[in-house]
Write a protein that holds these residues in place. Sequence first.
Motif, mmCIF file in Angstrom:
data_model
loop_
_atom_site.group_PDB
_atom_site.id
_atom_site.type_symbol
_atom_site.label_atom_id
_atom_site.label_comp_id
_atom_site.label_asym_id
_atom_site.label_seq_id
_atom_site.Cartn_x
_atom_site.Cartn_y
_atom_site.Cartn_z
ATOM 1 N N LYS A 125 36.047 47.451 44.111
ATOM 2 C CA LYS A 125 34.900 48.037 44.503
ATOM 3 C C LYS A 125 34.097 46.506 44.597
ATOM 4 O O LYS A 125 33.400 45.985 44.159
ATOM 5 N N GLN A 126 35.153 45.352 45.495
ATOM 6 C CA GLN A 126 34.899 44.333 46.868
ATOM 7 C C GLN A 126 33.569 44.904 47.626
ATOM 8 O O GLN A 126 34.043 43.850 48.339
ATOM 9 N N ALA A 250 42.856 46.430 54.145
ATOM 10 C CA ALA A 250 42.492 46.359 53.202
ATOM 11 C C ALA A 250 43.282 47.255 51.671
ATOM 12 O O ALA A 250 43.052 47.677 51.926
ATOM 13 N N SER A 251 43.770 45.735 50.717
ATOM 14 C CA SER A 251 44.176 47.186 49.596
ATOM 15 C C SER A 251 43.840 46.059 48.221
ATOM 16 O O SER A 251 43.277 44.634 48.723
ATOM 17 N N HIS A 252 44.339 46.555 47.284
ATOM 18 C CA HIS A 252 44.620 45.587 46.142
ATOM 19 C C HIS A 252 45.352 45.987 45.751
ATOM 20 O O HIS A 252 46.813 46.128 46.287
ATOM 21 N N ALA A 253 46.443 44.532 44.790
ATOM 22 C CA ALA A 253 47.930 44.550 44.332
ATOM 23 C C ALA A 253 48.530 46.268 44.318
ATOM 24 O O ALA A 253 47.843 46.603 43.628
ATOM 25 N N GLY A 254 49.689 45.867 43.694
ATOM 26 C CA GLY A 254 50.465 46.678 44.035
ATOM 27 C C GLY A 254 51.223 46.689 42.407
ATOM 28 O O GLY A 254 50.734 46.397 42.153
ATOM 29 N N TYR A 255 52.255 47.805 42.584
ATOM 30 C CA TYR A 255 52.614 47.981 40.571
ATOM 31 C C TYR A 255 54.540 47.670 41.225
ATOM 32 O O TYR A 255 54.850 47.769 40.019
ATOM 33 N N ALA A 288 31.272 39.995 44.443
ATOM 34 C CA ALA A 288 30.411 41.022 44.403
ATOM 35 C C ALA A 288 29.765 40.965 43.268
ATOM 36 O O ALA A 288 29.980 40.650 42.269
ATOM 37 N N SER A 289 27.533 41.351 43.902
ATOM 38 C CA SER A 289 27.170 40.878 42.908
ATOM 39 C C SER A 289 26.529 42.033 42.040
ATOM 40 O O SER A 289 26.371 41.849 40.393
ATOM 41 N N TRP A 290 27.515 43.155 43.144
ATOM 42 C CA TRP A 290 26.902 44.469 41.606
ATOM 43 C C TRP A 290 28.381 44.895 40.735
ATOM 44 O O TRP A 290 27.528 45.750 39.916
ATOM 45 N N VAL A 291 28.838 43.919 40.157
ATOM 46 C CA VAL A 291 30.372 43.853 39.890
ATOM 47 C C VAL A 291 29.858 42.810 38.907
ATOM 48 O O VAL A 291 30.765 41.412 39.099
ATOM 49 N N THR A 292 29.344 43.089 37.000
ATOM 50 C CA THR A 292 29.006 42.215 36.528
ATOM 51 C C THR A 292 30.301 41.560 34.991
ATOM 52 O O THR A 292 30.648 42.852 35.350
ATOM 53 N N PRO A 293 30.577 40.843 34.688
ATOM 54 C CA PRO A 293 30.850 40.791 33.098
ATOM 55 C C PRO A 293 30.986 42.341 32.531
ATOM 56 O O PRO A 293 31.906 42.109 31.847
ATOM 57 N N GLU A 294 29.495 42.226 32.159
ATOM 58 C CA GLU A 294 29.918 43.499 31.227
ATOM 59 C C GLU A 294 30.652 45.032 32.049
ATOM 60 O O GLU A 294 31.082 44.885 31.172
ATOM 61 N N PHE A 295 30.385 45.057 33.320
ATOM 62 C CA PHE A 295 30.701 45.897 34.001
ATOM 63 C C PHE A 295 32.472 46.067 33.268
ATOM 64 O O PHE A 295 33.502 46.646 33.460
#
Length: 557
Positions: A125-126, A250-255, A288-295
């Motif tokens: 979600k970035q 573009a990707s996040h880390a793998g397993y 990203a501003s839309w990803v908050t610590p609460e989220f």
Amino acid sequence: MAKSKKYLSDDPEKRRHQIDNLNRLGSKKYDLTDEDWRATVEKKVKDKKLSIIGNRFVRAKKPLVNPKSLKDPEYKDNIVKFLNEQFYIETRKPIIIEDWQAEILNDIFHKDKHYSTVLLGLPKKQGKSTCFLAGINLWRLLFSPDFGEQYIACNDLEQGKSVVFSRIVRCIELNHRLLAILNITSDKIELTSKGNFIQVLPQDFAGSSGMSPSMVTFDELWGFQLESARRVYEVLCENPARPDFMTLIASHAGYEKRGLLWELYESGLDEKKKPDDFYFLWSHEHKASWVTPEFLERQKTKPGMRPEVYKRFWLNEWTESELSFFMERDYLSCVNKDLRPVISDKKLEVWIGVDASVTSDNSCVVTVSRTPERRIRLITYKVWKPTQRKKMDLDATVGNSLLELNKNFKIMGIYYDPYQLHLMMTNLKKEGLPCREVVQNQGTTIAYSQLLYELIRYRNIEFYPNEEMREHILNAQIKDSEKGFRMVKGDSRNKIDLGIALAMAAYGCVNAPERKEGKPQNIGYVSPGYFWLEDEPGEEKPFNFPHVTLPGDDDYF
């Protein structure tokens, strides 16, 4: 008459039919000065253009902000300005590129250096799929040199259509200036005036070898574990005929710390060996501003969210694919010290899981039932350990045990792997036992493994104290994949057979159809080793689990 017109009739009517036939057959020797032919062709071209434009605008959606002209000369050299004014998203307004995103885009495209490979490693979600993949593809489609071939390669064809490709299509549908110049089909977007297109590719390396791409986009490269997917990358990784060629990832880390993405990750970290034309960014921050610590906190404590998955998705950290499947504290919280195995109760409905082997592994029969609180309860189990000298006699062990259980309980289902047990279970079916195959394919093993994880993690299963069962369950390792996670052996010496049989029994119990006859039963205990069973009047209800228990709830323990 000229030689090229000898075949034409002097009769005007026949002449018209001849020209129509030539036009239909594709002949190039028709008379370009013929007014009838020219009028016919012009009408067909006009009708076709109107049809194309009409079909395009069937897709049109009403934006909240009217798009600006595409003729702004700054768009070609300023991708950030183009996206801020022309790339529409689900809000029906153009996207707002944040400062950190603009900095990345300007680093890639607006410096003297050209990057042939770009790897953006970011948490979920970035804006990877929307801003960087979809946005860059659309900008290059419009402003790259003519006859550009852009391909989107994803984990599978449907993912490509549903994520990156669909975001580009949605932008075009909301921007009527783009809609007027671009053709859209199910898997392709074309700018016919320049001969450029974007197309989604499946993981089919054989069909990719003859292409001449100007850009190839890889979304979530961590999922490219199959050999066929690796070959797609190898075939499309470079095109010397196009100086502007780019591989965009573009990707996040793998397993798993192996495979294509891991190799690129290690190459990017090594500044001495990293190629000059390789742009590498790997971030663990949520900018990203839309990803908050609460989220993020909600995601971390979300029911079913395993710590290693949270690290991979939301912290962009690499995790091993095989980790401990169950936490000991979770298992111990499901142990009720007052419970004991049940030897016999002919009214008690039970479900049985069977995992059998004739040589190396143990053979197990695990029996479970339901509680009044709608939890799963371990009733009893048996295990047989083979020796090196003699193979297991399944009929004398597993078969006789099932017949004995059939005398002592009301069996609702026996769930088994048919690999070793097909013949024996076929004979038991003839004797009236409800035997049901559980084929050990990836989908099934993931389903019952994840079910057992949920049962133990959220205290929806009860065990009586037993060291052997505890050992088998805690020996299980987790094998993660793009389709889910499942139980596997971490070491051949560590047995997990009781865990597998328990998972199959629980799977059958949870998915058993609602009883149509008889009254619902309650099972409980009044003291160690003593169970009671009673029938209650009323309508039957489908079996489901109680709500997830969390710290602070009355039933949390």
